[in-house]
Design a protein around this motif. Structure first.
Motif, short mmCIF file in Angstrom:
data_model
loop_
_atom_site.label_atom_id
_atom_site.label_comp_id
_atom_site.label_asym_id
_atom_site.label_seq_id
_atom_site.Cartn_x
_atom_site.Cartn_y
_atom_site.Cartn_z
N VAL A 43 -7.14 6.56 3.87
CA VAL A 43 -8.07 5.68 3.16
C VAL A 43 -9.37 6.44 2.89
CG1 VAL A 43 -9.47 3.57 3.32
CG2 VAL A 43 -7.08 3.54 4.05
N VAL A 72 -8.79 8.86 0.04
CA VAL A 72 -8.79 8.17 -1.25
C VAL A 72 -10.23 7.83 -1.66
CG1 VAL A 72 -8.03 6.09 -2.50
CG2 VAL A 72 -6.44 7.30 -0.99
N LEU A 114 -13.55 0.86 -0.29
CA LEU A 114 -12.74 1.50 0.75
C LEU A 114 -13.59 1.89 1.96
CD1 LEU A 114 -10.50 3.69 -1.57
CD2 LEU A 114 -9.77 1.70 -0.22
N LEU A 134 -7.13 -0.56 -2.00
CA LEU A 134 -6.02 0.37 -2.25
C LEU A 134 -5.12 -0.14 -3.36
CD1 LEU A 134 -5.12 1.43 1.40
CD2 LEU A 134 -6.08 2.92 -0.39
N VAL A 190 -6.80 0.58 -6.59
CA VAL A 190 -6.65 2.00 -6.94
C VAL A 190 -5.26 2.26 -7.50
CG1 VAL A 190 -6.55 4.34 -5.99
CG2 VAL A 190 -8.42 2.82 -5.32
N GLN A 214 -4.16 9.92 -8.20
CA GLN A 214 -4.85 8.69 -7.82
C GLN A 214 -3.93 7.67 -7.16
OE1 GLN A 214 -7.00 6.94 -11.08
NE2 GLN A 214 -7.75 5.24 -9.88
N ALA A 236 -3.10 6.63 -2.73
CA ALA A 236 -3.43 5.25 -2.36
C ALA A 236 -2.19 4.50 -1.90
CB ALA A 236 -4.08 4.54 -3.54
#
Length: 120
Positions: free
Chosen positions: A9, A12, A64, A84, A87, A106, A110
């Motif tokens: 996390v 990301v 996040l 998430l 994303v 991307q 996630a």
């Protein structure tokens, strides 16, 4: 397992901070031109749109990070899962409309983070 999920996390979130910087501040610079395969003219014409997109990436990163820092584990899980999913949706849409690379850069990290979050 939660440490690995939270690490992903955080990764990301860091990626989205990087996207913010690229799109808001480096879009017309050599790194931004190379990263997004733009010409200087095309980058100049789309700079305002890119900055707006960068701002949205910053909001994803902020959400996040909020989830990572929230003291209530149950609510923190929900916050991280929500952002998430956001994303992932943005990554899938970007892959469908702009470049397949977005799916891997991307959406895939996630999705992996979300799977590990569920397993934790």
């Amino acid at each position: 397992m939660i440490w690995i999920a939270n690490g992903l996390v955080a990764l990301v979130a860091a990626l989205h901070v990087y996207f913010l910087v690229l799109e808001m501040f480096l879009w017309t610079r050599p790194l931004g031109l190379k990263t997004f395969r733009n010409t200087p003219e095309k980058a100049q014409d789309s700079a305002v749109l890119a900055a707006n997109q960068g701002l949205y990436n910053g909001f994803l990163a902020a959400g996040l990070i909020w989830g990572l820092l929230h003291p209530d584990p149950g609510l923190a899980w929900q916050i991280k899962a929500f952002f998430l999913v956001c994303v992932i949706v943005a990554g899938v849409y970007g892959a469908a409309t702009v470049s397949n690379r977005i799916l891997y850069v991307q959406a895939a990290p996630a999705a992996l983070a979300l799977i590990l979050l569920w397993l934790a």
